[in-house]
Design a protein around this motif. Structure first.
Motif, PDB file in Angstrom:
ATOM      1  N   LEU A 155      31.093  22.113  11.229  1.00 40.59           N
ATOM      2  CA  LEU A 155      29.593  22.150  11.261  1.00 40.59           C
ATOM      3  C   LEU A 155      29.310  20.683  10.527  1.00 40.59           C
ATOM      4  O   LEU A 155      28.336  20.227  10.817  1.00 40.59           O
ATOM      5  CB  LEU A 155      29.087  23.318  10.242  1.00 40.59           C
ATOM      6  N   PHE A 156      29.965  20.120   9.686  1.00 46.53           N
ATOM      7  CA  PHE A 156      29.554  18.973   8.907  1.00 46.53           C
ATOM      8  C   PHE A 156      30.123  17.856   9.757  1.00 46.53           C
ATOM      9  O   PHE A 156      29.784  16.540   9.275  1.00 46.53           O
ATOM     10  CB  PHE A 156      30.042  18.891   7.600  1.00 46.53           C
ATOM     11  N   SER A 157      31.067  17.948  10.583  1.00 45.71           N
ATOM     12  CA  SER A 157      31.623  16.615  11.248  1.00 45.71           C
ATOM     13  C   SER A 157      30.933  16.588  12.457  1.00 45.71           C
ATOM     14  O   SER A 157      30.123  15.615  12.896  1.00 45.71           O
ATOM     15  CB  SER A 157      33.074  16.787  11.325  1.00 45.71           C
ATOM     16  N   ILE A 158      31.588  17.607  13.671  1.00 49.89           N
ATOM     17  CA  ILE A 158      31.060  17.290  14.970  1.00 49.89           C
ATOM     18  C   ILE A 158      29.716  17.994  14.989  1.00 49.89           C
ATOM     19  O   ILE A 158      28.876  17.911  16.055  1.00 49.89           O
ATOM     20  CB  ILE A 158      32.111  17.962  15.860  1.00 49.89           C
ATOM     21  N   LYS A 159      29.219  18.766  14.082  1.00 51.14           N
ATOM     22  CA  LYS A 159      27.898  19.626  14.328  1.00 51.14           C
ATOM     23  C   LYS A 159      27.778  20.648  15.199  1.00 51.14           C
ATOM     24  O   LYS A 159      28.396  20.499  16.061  1.00 51.14           O
ATOM     25  CB  LYS A 159      26.841  18.515  14.182  1.00 51.14           C
ATOM     26  N   ALA A 160      26.836  21.380  15.185  1.00 50.68           N
ATOM     27  CA  ALA A 160      26.456  22.522  16.053  1.00 50.68           C
ATOM     28  C   ALA A 160      25.655  21.879  17.113  1.00 50.68           C
ATOM     29  O   ALA A 160      25.046  20.787  17.170  1.00 50.68           O
ATOM     30  CB  ALA A 160      25.553  23.708  15.285  1.00 50.68           C
ATOM     31  N   ILE A 161      25.909  22.263  18.339  1.00 51.38           N
ATOM     32  CA  ILE A 161      25.163  21.871  19.695  1.00 51.38           C
ATOM     33  C   ILE A 161      23.775  21.974  19.194  1.00 51.38           C
ATOM     34  O   ILE A 161      23.307  23.008  18.692  1.00 51.38           O
ATOM     35  CB  ILE A 161      25.711  22.691  20.566  1.00 51.38           C
ATOM     36  N   GLU A 162      22.784  21.075  19.767  1.00 51.68           N
ATOM     37  CA  GLU A 162      21.349  21.295  19.569  1.00 51.68           C
ATOM     38  C   GLU A 162      20.857  22.546  20.375  1.00 51.68           C
ATOM     39  O   GLU A 162      21.187  22.761  21.464  1.00 51.68           O
ATOM     40  CB  GLU A 162      20.908  19.911  20.121  1.00 51.68           C
ATOM     41  N   GLY A 163      20.227  23.389  19.458  1.00 50.64           N
ATOM     42  CA  GLY A 163      19.719  24.727  19.918  1.00 50.64           C
ATOM     43  C   GLY A 163      20.628  25.869  19.604  1.00 50.64           C
ATOM     44  O   GLY A 163      20.132  27.059  19.971  1.00 50.64           O
TER      45      GLY A 163
END
Length: 312
Positions: A113-121
């Motif tokens: 969650l902190f690096s590649i992060k959640a997909i927008e939406g």
């Protein structure tokens, strides 16, 4: 393709991780490489122990280790040179196609969650489990532990992203999506389950087939099983225990053998901008070898790219 693995994560790490990687490397095409992230001298000594002399395993040094009992967020912030932190940095920088680990599950989830992060939406990324089916193949179940409490909208989205994941991973044209519940009738279940049922039923992007009960889990009634992380985790671990009970009683059965956690070796985090796979803390060399096989399949599926497209 580069498959990154936390060499230091897991109850039997680094020994089981290195042995599993060596066994997997011998069966991979020459254009697929395994990147082991951990203490270089320790990893190299084990590669020597298992007589690895090929060129498909690379080693990236990581000085620190996130231990199993550490607080995920604190550990990642206080240990930037840990194998998990470095693994996610390499994934973010596109130097890895997937990052896998059998270490601290919370740290793997937070790291994603902190690096590649959640997909927008995406409301909440989920952990997907592979459930063997009596007629062959697997259904995907989500969530199996990342989100203990889920709102109806989150469960609806699990149906959408789970459907895309099953479509891409297993080449199912129109995956059947079912909601895990305490009865097949629409009005059954908690307030959350009833509201989720209506949302899933009204969603034209998926092929919703209604509610399913725990006893239907292996009966090929769905390709995607939607549930909250609390229920999913309990069901998934119950299924895995069938193998242990059978083994204790001297029962050998081909289908029950598929419930052995080693048979797949890992669970995917979906809803993030990249490929991440989490393995059991108790992972053996066999589990790691099989996880690498599934990791390759996940990279080749491009599922996260299709999920991002669908939500854009």
């Amino acid at each position: 393709m580069k498959i990154g693995i936390d060499a230091m994560g897991g109850d039997f790490a680094p020994d089981a991780i290195i042995e599993g990687a060596v066994n997997a490397a011998s069966q991979l095409p020459p254009d697929i490489h395994i990147v082991l992230i951990g203490k270089q001298d320790v990893v190299n000594a084990l590669l020597e122990k298992y007589n690895y002399q090929g060129s498909q395993i690379e080693v990236v040094h990581a000085e620190e280790v996130v231990e199993m009992g550490e607080h995920p967020t604190k550990a990642l912030s206080q240990k930037p040179h840990s194998s998990i932190s470095i693994g996610f940095k390499l994934l973010k920088d596109k130097q890895l196609d997937i990052f896998c680990g059998a270490g601290n599950t919370g740290a793997m989830h937070v790291g994603a969650l902190f690096s590649i992060k959640a997909i927008e939406g995406i409301i909440r990324p989920a952990i997907v489990g592979f459930v063997p089916q009596k007629k062959g193949g697997h259904a995907v179940m989500l969530d199996i532990g990342a989100n203990a409490d889920c709102k109806p909208e989150v469960l609806e989205q699990f149906g959408v992203i789970g459907s895309i994941f099953a479509q891409q991973t297993f080449q199912i044209e129109r995956p059947r999506v079912a909601l895990m519940n305490i009865g097949e009738e629409e009005q059954k279940g908690s307030v959350v389950a009833q509201a989720a049922h209506q949302l899933l039923k009204d969603n034209t992007r998926i092929h919703f087939v209604g509610n399913m009960e725990g006893g239907d889990m292996f009966d090929d009634k769905a390709d995607v099983i939607v549930t909250d992380g609390f229920t999913g985790n309990a069901l998934f671990k119950l299924a895995e225990s069938f193998y242990d009970v059978a083994k204790e009683r001297g029962i050998q059965d081909e289908f029950i053998d598929k419930m052995n956690y080693e048979s797949v070796g890992g669970s995917s985090i979906i809803g993030v901008n990249g490929n991440v796979m989490i393995a059991h803390g108790i992972s053996s060399a066999i589990a790691i070898k099989n996880m690498i096989t599934w990791a390759r399949k996940q990279v080749e599926s491009h599922a996260y790219v299709q999920i991002a497209k669908a939500l854009s």
